[in-house]
Design an enzyme around this catalytic site. Structure first.
Site, PDB file in Angstrom:
ATOM      1  N   ASP A  97      31.407  51.934  39.654  1.00  0.00           N
ATOM      2  CA  ASP A  97      32.379  51.526  38.635  1.00  0.00           C
ATOM      3  C   ASP A  97      33.617  50.918  39.280  1.00  0.00           C
ATOM      4  O   ASP A  97      34.480  51.633  39.796  1.00  0.00           O
ATOM      5  CB  ASP A  97      32.768  52.732  37.778  1.00  0.00           C
ATOM      6  N   ASP A 156      35.307  45.000  35.942  1.00  0.00           N
ATOM      7  CA  ASP A 156      34.870  46.337  35.537  1.00  0.00           C
ATOM      8  C   ASP A 156      33.365  46.354  35.323  1.00  0.00           C
ATOM      9  O   ASP A 156      32.865  45.886  34.294  1.00  0.00           O
ATOM     10  CB  ASP A 156      35.596  46.758  34.258  1.00  0.00           C
TER      11      ASP A 156
END
Length: 548
Positions: free
Chosen positions: A401, A193
């Site tokens: 992201d 992440d």
């Protein structure tokens, strides 16, 4: 009457130039020089120049090359500029990750710094859309864990091990890798992440609300728990921390994600074991989260993983910690494979960065997010321009992201795109309003084997970014395969969602679906972000875990 005593100028010499006859210019010019004496002004014998034909050839050659250079150099300069612009704006070369003989030499030149390479696996969606972009919130709003509970369960470390399960390929989901924590080291599967700061593992301290996970929960010893006075505690608590706590024996945190899920825990420090790209093993003590209370969608999405690998720019992110210890350069890269087999790789360090092939854009800073952001100047669907949809200067902000399954547009840009897609209508592909999998779906007349079967009905998305060069932009082209997803019932759906409820609603988010088939690099040393097309194939020598 004044007499001028200054002598008048005297003639000291004569040069006679004779031109060639008009009917035979090849004879060249004739140059003859005479000098005059000051005494008797008698002409001296002529002094002939070098052979006329030879000198003529020299002069003619000089004139020729002068004229050629005068006309060719501007053209050459314009060609070089055009070539640079074409390379900057057009197609990318395909980068393949390879181990070269010079890799060890580069590591020696870097001193003790290394590069770590991790395989990536694709996680099957469990009916949910994952979206991270976590931020720390005030942990005092919920009950905190007491030190007594930690001590009561920390006397032993479970020695059992579980063979890791690789992620499924279809449908598209998040990507995860494995790391080893503790002594002795134990494996954990973590979702990668780039939008989250803290790396955390589900923790039996005891666990009050945890998903099943892929491995037994991490069990901390009392010595592993970070005290409240630690500098990393200031990092995670930030403005929520009002004063120093003499009676606090641990550092509590709470993370709230953009999808309204959350994770609560305490900070721990323990050994991290890493496989260096050359096959050797390294270990270092790092800070991570011992997460004992997960809420919301995290309870569903952690069915096959054990936590989250925070890769943002924050000081507490794992790459930043390793860089501060001098183990790596603060550079990370990920490559998500676009093939049906999924997978890919992740690396820490700069040994595998193709500096000459990559397209670079400057990294933007934010006081709110430590995520990787850059500035977009234009977005188009085919040749049709899409509005940014915010009250700005005609530019937008985009976040890369890997914690988001799909891509998000601002509301205005999303509405523009959907209106353009309404034009798609044929006997082979029609809009299906009854499919609730995603907001916009189509039904194909014939069963779909892959997105490639209907890609001809759609156009690529073109994202242009500001670069460091004046009047030059960098383009990222996303093919239909990068924003469409095939549903299990055979429909194809738009993998771009409306981001009006994300933060202030003015940010674009590039999720996993749109980053496949490229290597993305986040260079925190030089504050730039880059990408290049790649097959994302991991060398076979690095695909096998060393500690399993």
């Amino acid at each position: 009457m004044e007499v001028n005593h200054n002598p008048s100028p005297q003639l000291t010499g004569v040069v006679i130039i004779t031109l060639p006859p008009p009917d035979d210019p090849s004879l060249g010019k004739t140059i003859t020089a005479y000098t005059l004496s000051n005494d008797d002004q008698t002409p001296t014998p002529p002094v002939n120049s070098p052979p006329l034909a030879s000198q003529n050839r020299n002069i003619s050659a000089q004139n020729f090359f002068y004229k050629i250079s005068k006309s060719v150099l501007p053209i050459l300069g314009i060609s070089l500029i055009a070539l640079y612009l074409w390379v900057s704006l057009s197609g990318e070369t395909l980068f393949e990750l390879r181990f070269e003989n010079g890799d060890d030499d580069r590591r020696e030149n870097n001193g003790s710094q290394s590069t770590f390479l991790f395989p990536l696996y694709q996680k099957k969606l469990l009916g949910e859309v994952e979206l991270k972009l976590g931020r720390f919130v005030d942990s005092e709003s919920r009950p905190v864990l007491t030190t007594g509970k930690l001590v009561s369960v920390a006397s032993k470390v479970d020695a059992s091990s579980v063979v890791p399960v690789k992620g499924n390929i279809y449908p598209d989901g998040l990507y995860y890798t494995y790391l080893h924590f503790g002594s002795p080291p134990r494996p954990y599967f973590l979702d990668i992440d780039t939008g989250s700061d803290l790396t955390w593992i589900q923790c039996d301290a005891p666990c009050t609300s945890c998903a099943k996970g892929a491995h037994p929960f991490y069990k901390p010893a009392e010595a592993n728990i970070i005290p409240h006075r630690d500098s990393y505690c200031f990092e995670v608590q930030g403005s929520q921390r009002t004063k120093y706590c003499d009676t606090c024996h641990q550092c509590d945190y709470e993370i709230e994600y953009a999808d309204h899920s959350s994770s609560m825990g305490v900070l721990a420090r323990d050994e991290l074991y890493l496989n260096i790209a050359n096959g050797s093993l390294a270990h270092s003590k790092v800070v991570f989260g011992c997460a004992y209370d997960q809420q919301g969608m995290l309870l569903n999405t952690l069915g096959k993983t054990d936590g989250i690998l925070g890769l943002s720019k924050a000081k507490i992110s794992l790459p930043s910690q390793l860089a501060r210890q001098g183990i790596i350069k603060n550079v990370i890269g990920h490559c998500l494979a676009a093939s049906a087999n999924g997978g890919g790789y992740l690396f820490f360090g700069d040994d595998f960065v193709p500096h000459q092939q990559i397209s670079w854009v400057p990294m933007l800073h934010s006081n709110v997010l430590n995520a990787y952001r850059t500035e977009t100047v234009k977005i188009s669907y085919g040749r049709r321009q899409i509005r940014f949809g915010n009250e700005g200067n005609g530019r937008g902000s985009l976040v890369f992201d890997t914690g988001s399954t799909y891509t998000y547009f601002t509301e205005g840009a999303y509405n523009d795109l959907v209106s353009f897609l309404d034009d798609i209508s044929s006997e082979s592909l029609v809009r299906n309003m009854s499919d609730s999998f995603l907001p916009v779906c189509w039904q194909a007349k014939a069963p779909l084997r892959s997105i490639e079967d209907i890609a001809q009905f759609f156009k690529p998305l073109n994202l242009e970014f500001r670069s460091n060069w004046w009047a030059v932009t960098k383009k990222l082209q996303i093919p239909p395969e990068g924003y469409l997803v095939r549903h299990s019932i055979g429909n194809v759906c738009l993998g771009i969602l409306n981001g009006r409820k994300l933060h202030d609603g003015s940010t674009f988010i590039l999720g996993d679906i749109s980053m496949r088939g490229r290597l993305f690099v986040y260079d925190n040393v030089n504050e730039k972000i880059g990408w290049v097309r790649s097959d994302c194939a991991l060398p076979q020598s690095s695909a096998t875990p060393l500690l399993f």
